[in-house]
Design an enzyme around this catalytic site. Structure first.
Site, PDB file in Angstrom:
ATOM      1  CG  ASP A  68       2.750  47.815  27.564  1.00 18.84           C
ATOM      2  OD1 ASP A  68       1.816  46.972  27.488  1.00 18.84           O
ATOM      3  OD2 ASP A  68       2.723  48.913  26.999  1.00 18.84           O
ATOM      4  CG  ASP A  90      -5.358  54.613  29.117  1.00 16.81           C
ATOM      5  OD1 ASP A  90      -5.856  55.321  30.015  1.00 16.81           O
ATOM      6  OD2 ASP A  90      -4.135  54.422  29.004  1.00 16.81           O
ATOM      7  CE  LYS A  94      -8.063  58.544  16.044  1.00 18.50           C
ATOM      8  NZ  LYS A  94      -6.777  59.198  16.113  1.00 18.50           N
ATOM      9  CG  ASP A 126     -16.597  57.080  33.515  1.00 16.79           C
ATOM     10  OD1 ASP A 126     -15.529  56.554  33.140  1.00 16.79           O
ATOM     11  OD2 ASP A 126     -16.894  58.255  33.244  1.00 16.79           O
ATOM     12  CB  THR A 164      -9.815  53.949  41.088  1.00 17.16           C
ATOM     13  OG1 THR A 164     -10.614  54.640  40.133  1.00 17.16           O
ATOM     14  CG2 THR A 164     -10.193  52.479  41.098  1.00 17.16           C
TER      15      THR A 164
END
Ligand code: SAM
Length: 188
Positions: A68, A90, A94, A126, A164
């Protein structure tokens, strides 16, 4: 030490199936690459690509770590890394999860510890909301914005761009790709 040379080290945090970093390693033998991915099932797909593709049989300047990114400062020495790639990270939409975004000020602190003098972070996405958040975090953290574009593929930075997996998918859907190159605050 592991690579047996003193070439610069570039890492990709959240490499997914590794298309970008493996191709970068093939194109740039004078750079050492480390692909970082937290899920072993995903990292395995990168290893399979690397091991099975004839095109990569002579590539020996790449390693992979399953970890991680929160633990980057425990794994790399101060100033050891010359470039950090963040590709299609990612979004954690929230607000209460903002600290988990790889372009939050909390992650910038971690990158600052391991980046060499003159080291940079390159971030592509994007997701315009995530990109705007990241621009804000650059300012909040006192980082420097070297350059940025809201449409990489039609910009002066398009040449030599390695796509990618996510970039191929989203640009095929017509989404413009944003990119920024940023640096930690100047050290005295
Ligand atoms: N970079 C690839 C691309 O552009 O095609 C993959 C993008 S995918 C949306 C994000 C990847 O980052 C996932 O494989 C995820 O498991 C990994 N990831 C997310 N947060 C991470 C973290 N904190 N440490 C390591 N990997 C992480």
């Amino acid at each position: 030490e592991l690579f047996g040379n003193d070439h610069p080290i570039h890492i990709e945090v959240g490499m997914g199936k590794g298309q970008f970093i493996i191709e970068m390693a093939r194109r740039n033998p004078e750079v050492n690459y480390i692909g970082i991915e937290r899920y072993s099932s995903v990292l395995l797909r990168a290893l399979e690509r690397f091991d099975n593709d004839e095109e990569y049989k002579d590539v020996n300047n790449i390693r992979f770590i399953c970890m991680d990114a929160t633990n980057l400062p425990e794994v790399f020495a101060v100033g050891e890394i010359d470039k950090i790639y963040l590709n299609f990270s990612d979004p954690w939409p929230k607000a209460r999860h903002a600290k988990r975004r790889l372009t939050s000020k909390q992650f910038f602190e971690r990158y600052d510890k391991i980046l060499a003098f003159d080291g940079v972070v390159e971030f592509k996405t994007d997701n315009r909301e995530l990109f705007d958040f990241s621009l804000e975090q650059v300012e909040v953290a006192g980082w420097q914005l070297d350059n940025y574009t809201f449409d990489l593929h039609h910009s002066e930075y398009a040449e030599g761009n390695v796509m990618t997996e996510y970039e191929e998918k989203f640009s095929a859907m017509g989404n413009p790709i944003c990119r920024m190159v940023i640096k930690p605050p100047k050290k005295k």
